[in-house]
Motif scaffolding. Structure first.
Motif, short mmCIF file in Angstrom:
data_model
loop_
_atom_site.label_atom_id
_atom_site.label_comp_id
_atom_site.label_asym_id
_atom_site.label_seq_id
_atom_site.Cartn_x
_atom_site.Cartn_y
_atom_site.Cartn_z
N GLY A 1 8.33 19.46 2.83
CA GLY A 1 7.55 18.67 1.89
C GLY A 1 6.23 18.20 2.45
N THR A 2 5.64 17.31 1.69
CA THR A 2 4.33 16.75 2.07
C THR A 2 4.52 15.33 2.57
OG1 THR A 2 3.28 18.10 0.39
CG2 THR A 2 2.01 16.24 1.22
N VAL A 3 3.87 15.03 3.68
CA VAL A 3 3.90 13.67 4.21
C VAL A 3 2.46 13.21 4.33
CG1 VAL A 3 4.59 12.21 6.14
CG2 VAL A 3 6.01 14.16 5.51
N MET A 4 2.17 12.07 3.75
CA MET A 4 0.80 11.53 3.80
C MET A 4 0.85 10.17 4.50
SD MET A 4 -0.17 12.45 -0.10
CE MET A 4 -1.83 11.89 -0.03
N ARG A 5 -0.14 9.97 5.34
CA ARG A 5 -0.16 8.77 6.16
C ARG A 5 -1.25 7.84 5.65
NH1 ARG A 5 -0.90 9.39 12.57
NH2 ARG A 5 -0.51 7.25 13.16
N PHE A 6 -0.88 6.58 5.42
CA PHE A 6 -1.84 5.63 4.84
C PHE A 6 -2.21 4.55 5.84
CE2 PHE A 6 -0.06 6.96 0.51
CZ PHE A 6 -1.04 7.92 0.38
N PHE A 7 -2.80 3.49 5.32
CA PHE A 7 -3.43 2.50 6.21
C PHE A 7 -2.54 1.29 6.49
CE2 PHE A 7 -6.26 -1.28 6.52
CZ PHE A 7 -6.77 -1.01 7.77
N VAL B 1 1.49 -0.40 -0.72
CA VAL B 1 0.86 0.43 0.31
C VAL B 1 -0.59 0.69 -0.09
CG1 VAL B 1 0.82 2.75 1.32
CG2 VAL B 1 2.98 1.53 1.12
N ILE B 2 -1.50 0.54 0.89
CA ILE B 2 -2.92 0.88 0.63
C ILE B 2 -3.32 2.00 1.58
CG2 ILE B 2 -3.60 -1.34 -0.33
CD1 ILE B 2 -4.68 -2.12 2.41
N SER B 3 -4.25 2.82 1.11
CA SER B 3 -4.57 4.03 1.88
C SER B 3 -5.83 3.89 2.72
CB SER B 3 -4.76 5.22 0.92
OG SER B 3 -5.87 4.99 0.08
N ASP C 1 2.02 3.00 10.91
CA ASP C 1 1.34 3.28 9.65
C ASP C 1 2.35 3.63 8.55
OD1 ASP C 1 -1.10 2.89 10.75
OD2 ASP C 1 -1.53 4.99 11.12
N PRO C 2 2.02 3.29 7.31
CA PRO C 2 2.91 3.66 6.20
C PRO C 2 2.78 5.15 5.86
CG PRO C 2 1.02 2.46 5.38
CD PRO C 2 0.88 2.47 6.87
N GLU C 3 3.79 5.67 5.21
CA GLU C 3 3.78 7.08 4.83
C GLU C 3 4.38 7.23 3.43
OE1 GLU C 3 4.29 9.56 8.99
OE2 GLU C 3 6.03 9.34 7.69
N ILE C 4 3.96 8.30 2.77
CA ILE C 4 4.62 8.69 1.53
C ILE C 4 5.07 10.14 1.71
CG2 ILE C 4 2.45 9.40 0.41
CD1 ILE C 4 3.64 8.44 -2.23
N TYR D 1 9.05 9.21 -1.76
CA TYR D 1 9.60 8.17 -0.88
C TYR D 1 8.45 7.44 -0.24
CZ TYR D 1 12.11 5.94 2.93
OH TYR D 1 12.63 5.02 3.81
N LEU D 2 8.44 6.14 -0.37
CA LEU D 2 7.33 5.33 0.12
C LEU D 2 7.84 4.46 1.27
CD1 LEU D 2 4.37 4.84 -0.70
CD2 LEU D 2 5.16 3.01 -2.19
N ASP D 3 7.31 4.70 2.47
CA ASP D 3 7.71 3.92 3.64
C ASP D 3 6.51 3.06 4.06
OD1 ASP D 3 8.41 2.89 6.05
OD2 ASP D 3 8.87 4.79 7.02
N PRO D 4 6.61 1.74 3.95
CA PRO D 4 5.44 0.91 4.25
C PRO D 4 5.16 0.74 5.73
CG PRO D 4 7.28 -0.48 3.70
CD PRO D 4 7.77 0.94 3.55
#
Lengths: 596, 378
Positions: free
Chosen positions: B144-150, B239-241, B280-283, B266-269
């Motif tokens: 899958g895709t994992v995106m890393r936020f702020f 979560v903010i990016s 860092d949080p991830e989705i 799935y949203l991990d803060p």
């Protein structure tokens, strides 16, 4: 011969390489430095990757900024024969749980102080709080531990703690458990713990109702900490590269004690402040550490930025009704930080700026505005730490505010290192610490004193080689200033400075000012302060202070802005005053200049 | 200064190992080897205990009736205690303030210890359970895709991603948020106002995802929610990016998230701390049906991050406080420059996404791409 000093901090991992320590020139000393954010390699890597990169960069194995930019291909090895000392901050270092009855008994406090001195994280379980016990146990069970310390025969708590496997050991094969409670009541506790570890029984700290002997306990805790550091796989790269690894806490405390002993040996100063204590303060990205020495042993305290919420302070409640929430006492208020800024700011803009900075605390202030905001945050952190500091019992017979008894402050840490000149470091120190009486302000810009205190060198370099004497500061110990009242005509004191050779200068100081007298670095003079009315400059209310003082990079400073420092309520006047005070200190002086 | 290697902000990967933290006391509902779908409940979290003080004097204990026993489940609003009042002519009930179960009744302290029960934690992705850790959580392996936020706050959460045009002002909130978003993850492309967080909490939205939020708005919302619920933490995941402030979400994130709208994520803060040492949080979300490797933005993940050369073309995220959170590419290698403060440092020149060129200290950029991405070796 070179020395490598590495710091595994919470924000930055830094390697400082110095050559021929005995020959460091006093002025313009600037060692080779490499640094990288400690979080660089997380969560997909680990801090040791950062250490590896730094060692490679220092050895010239791979140049980040070189033309090819290839990553290092060789593994860095020990440099030829020099000192290698690594200091590790609290993050990742020993994790200890103290299990006791009340959580505030003398033994528990002494053990907690000893653990922090040894550089350990401490969690406390209060067995007497039955309503909250399970919640406390759940928190402790959930995180791997290194050390369990029992301060009483709390058998039922131990039974609940170890149920279901108990807390997992972090880096050792099994937990270390120590008992320091009533003699002869440990058998049942040892039996309960036998499933997970052996209980080591220590001599009690409290010998009788009047006598405490913490030394055996402190020694045992230091040994336990050493064992954990030696077994920590994260630190393996440091051991392999020939580094002697210590906790920053222990090195910092040793440095304070060593500097205090050194200052006592100095031929000057003479006068009331010659017998005062010394405070070493490190303003880092996460922790503000302070160690104060009165006689020989240091009292140490740590203020953790992670425990302080950043809050706007007077933010109205959302929605259409409801009063503004009262900020908790531990909060850092944006409005308190903003009052140190000599320009207009809005709570929204400054709050966001600070929140972003705290999320990326390794960021270098690149503009004047950024620098002044970082300094304002640093002042506020220092102020909170100093206001909350108390000497440990048995280390000093000081009455009143501890700052009245301190004659020398040494400031260091990441906030100081990148300031453009000594005036900024002095401004940060005076405004944050708010020294009282007559005291010297020194700066350990490169943070070398903790390394040298634990390096094991036969001859420790003279601290005068790497410390910068910024100034001697003269301030009344108690002055409440109200800018709404006219005060310019009030004379606080008549001052006479008698320079070597007999030349004397006399002048008056008034409330609400910051004044600089250009006493050259290292130049000695006899200072006499005749207070008016009942003002106290360290000799007692209304009594004259007379003693020998030495000039620093920025000379002699007279600070009569009040304690705490009072500021004009009108924004424009406050900003003008802040600019005036900064200019007074000599913001044009660079580190390389080395003179006032 | 060796800059921070942030790694890839967006990764499309095969065999990603993801950890689903359930926390101490959680009940794990899956077994190792078990295949899971986004809606599969991995476990029930019991995030913490709450001591409910009973409003009784010592003398009233005998006459009061405690309606629950240890081990019994309680719901918010359910009576916990009944006592006679008004000289025996009436009954007063004391209602439970949280969902959970009674762990212990502490008669001497006149208190009930309630273990709070929050929602089930769902997988959010299609994959396989690789291990279960009692009292900790569940490890999953998925493509899958994992995106890393702020930055992020609240508990990890899974739900269907829904896009709303904007939650920038109270008017936007009134127009764009309604009951249909209950239990879902709401994505707003720009910044959030306090009313958006309050309304999302009232509607029991599972999570909010946005470009930024101002500290003052966050504090206003958190203060009001604390007064309403008695909880210190936010009752939903936020979560903010990009940054604190009013920045819109980067187009790079928006492109990827657009593909996940209407699907479970799935949203991990991350760590619920505001400071630099927080995680860092991830989705994370599974690829849509028919996805191929060509959809992958950045190829295989590189676990052993090495610091790449600071060469032109390298993608970076600027964390200099005057251009915080903006992404761009290096256009010039690092060189020593004197800042306006007089400090001499290594600095790089960055072309930002909005076309602006900035020169910032090397320390003030984060390297976004590493390893085998073509831009890193360009």
């Amino acid at each position: 011969m070179t020395a490598d000093y590495l710091e595994l901090g919470n924000v930055l991992t830094r390697l400082v390489r110095v050559s021929d320590p005995e020959l460091w020139p006093r002025q313009g000393f600037s060692p080779t430095q490499h640094a990288t954010p400690t979080t660089t390699y997380e969560p997909w890597g680990a801090p040791e990757r950062g250490i590896e990169q730094l060692l490679a960069a220092a050895a010239g194995l791979g140049s980040l900024h070189g033309a090819d930019g290839a990553p290092p291909t060789e593994r860095p090895t020990r440099a030829g024969g020099g000192d290698r000392v690594a200091l590790v901050h609290l993050r990742g270092t020993p994790q200890t749980c103290v299990v006791g009855l009340a959580g505030l008994a003398t033994t528990e406090l002494t053990i907690q102080a000893a653990l922090r001195q040894a550089g350990s994280n401490v969690a406390q379980i209060k067995s007497s709080d039955a309503a909250d016990l399970e919640a406390q146990l759940i928190d402790v069970r959930a995180r791997p531990l290194d050390l369990l310390v029992f301060t009483g025969p709390v058998v039922s708590t131990a039974r609940r703690l170890v149920s279901g496997g108990g807390p997992a050991p972090r880096v050792l094969d099994s937990l270390q458990a120590l008992y320091n409670g009533p003699v002869g009541e440990d058998a049942e506790l040892a039996e309960v713990l036998s499933a997970v570890t052996n209980l080591q029984v220590l001599a009690p700290i409290r010998i009788d109702t009047q006598t405490l002997d913490p030394e055996p306990t402190e020694r045992a805790l230091a040994q336990a900490t050493d064992k954990v550091l030696a077994a920590d796989a994260e630190l393996g790269i440091l051991h392999n590269a020939g580094f002697a690894v210590h906790t920053f806490a222990r090195a910092f405390t040793a440095a304070a004690e060593s500097l205090a002993a050194w200052r006592r040996r100095l031929p000057t100063p003479e006068g009331p402040h010659a017998v005062g204590g010394l405070a070493l303060i490190d303003l880092g990205g996460r922790f503000t550490e302070i160690a104060v020495v009165a006689e020989s042993r240091a009292s140490r305290s740590v203020d953790d930025l992670a425990q302080r919420d950043l809050m706007i302070g007077d933010a109205p409640a959302a929605g259409r009704s409801g009063p503004a929430a009262t900020p908790p006492p531990h909060a850092l208020l944006v409005s308190d930080i903003g009052r140190w800024l000599p320009f207009d700011w809005s709570p929204t803009g400054l709050g966001d700026h600070l929140a972003n900075y705290l999320r990326r605390p390794f960021v270098l202030p690149a503009t004047w505005a950024q620098l002044l905001i970082a300094m304002a945050l640093g002042r506020q952190r220092l102020s909170r730490t100093c206001a909350g500091f108390r000497m440990a019992s048995g280390t000093a017979n000081w009455s009143g505010d501890w700052r009245r008894h301190v004659a020398a402050y040494v400031i260091s840490g990441g906030y100081v290192r990148h300031l453009p000149g000594p005036a900024f470091a002095l401004a940060l120190a005076i405004d944050g610490i708010e020294p009282m009486g007559v005291s010297e302000i020194w700066c350990d810009r490169w943070g070398l004193s903790p390394y040298l205190a634990v390096s094991g060198r036969k001859a420790e370099p003279d601290p005068a080689l790497y410390l910068r004497r910024l100034a001697t500061v003269v301030a009344p110990v108690a002055l409440r200033l109200d800018w709404r009242r006219p005060h310019e005509d009030d004379i606080m004191a008549l001052v006479t400075v008698e320079r070597q050779g007999g030349q004397a200068t006399s002048f008056r100081i008034v409330p609400g000012s910051l004044m600089r007298f250009p006493l050259r670095p290292g130049e000695e003079a006899v200072l006499t302060v005749h207070p008016q009315r009942e003002h106290d400059f360290g000799a007692g209310p209304g009594k004259a202070w007379r003693g020998r003082v030495t000039g620093g990079d920025l000379g002699l400073i007279f600070d009569t802005r009040g304690r705490p420092i009072a500021m004009p309520p009108e924004d424009l006047i406050r900003q003008a005053k802040l600019r005036e005070w900064l200019n007074t200190l000599g913001t044009g002086v660079r580190w390389e200049d080395g003179s006032a | 200064m060796i800059p921070r290697v942030l790694g890839r902000l967006i990764r499309y990967e095969r065999a990603v190992d993801g950890f689903r933290e359930l926390g101490p006391g959680a009940e794990i509902l899956v077994k190792p080897g078990q295949p899971v779908e986004p809606e599969t409940a991995l476990g029930s979290t019991k995030t913490g205990s709450r001591v409910v003080r009973l409003p009784l004097n010592e003398g009233e204990l005998a006459s009061a009736m405690v309606l629950k026993r240890p081990g019994e489940t309680v719901r918010r609003g359910e009576p916990l205690l009944r006592r006679a009042s008004f000289f025996g002519l009436g009954n007063t009930e004391f209602l439970c303030p949280v969902d959970g179960y009674v762990e212990e009744i502490l008669v001497p302290q006149r208190a009930i210890l309630i273990r709070e029960l929050t929602s089930d934690v769902r997988a959010g992705v299609s994959g396989t359970v690789t291990s279960t850790l009692p009292d900790r959580g569940v490890t999953l392996r998925f493509d899958g895709t994992v995106m890393r936020f702020f930055a992020g706050w609240g508990p990890p959460v899974a739900g269907v991603l829904r896009l709303v045009p904007d939650l920038f002002s109270p008017a936007d909130v009134a127009r764009n948020l309604d009951e249909t978003y209950r239990g879902e993850i709401v994505w707003a492309c720009s910044t959030l106002c306090a009313e958006a967080i309050l309304e999302a909490a009232r509607l029991e939205v599972a999570g909010l995802l946005a470009g930024s939020v101002s500290l003052i708005e966050l504090q206003r919302a958190a203060g009001e929610l604390r007064q309403l619920t008695g909880r210190i933490g936010l009752p939903l995941t936020l979560v903010i990016s990009e940054s604190f402030g009013s920045a819109a979400m980067s187009p790079v994130y928006r492109r990827q998230l657009a593909a996940a709208v209407g699907r479970a994520v799935y949203l991990d803060p991350g760590s619920t701390a505001d400071h630099g040492w927080a995680r860092d949080p991830e989705i994370a979300f599974s690829p849509h049906e028919g996805a191929t490797d060509a959809d992958a933005e950045f190829g295989e993940r590189s676990v052993n991050c090495t610091v790449p050369a600071l060469v032109p073309g390298l993608r970076v995220r600027v964390v200099d406080l005057d251009a915080f959170g903006k992404q761009g590419v290096l256009v010039a290698p690092s060189e020593a420059v004197e800042l306006e403060t007089g400090v001499v440092v290594d600095a790089v020149e960055v072309l930002l996404e909005d076309g602006e060129r900035v020169k910032v200290p090397t320390q003030n950029v984060e390297l976004v791409e590493v390893g085998n991405h073509p831009a890193a070796s360009a």
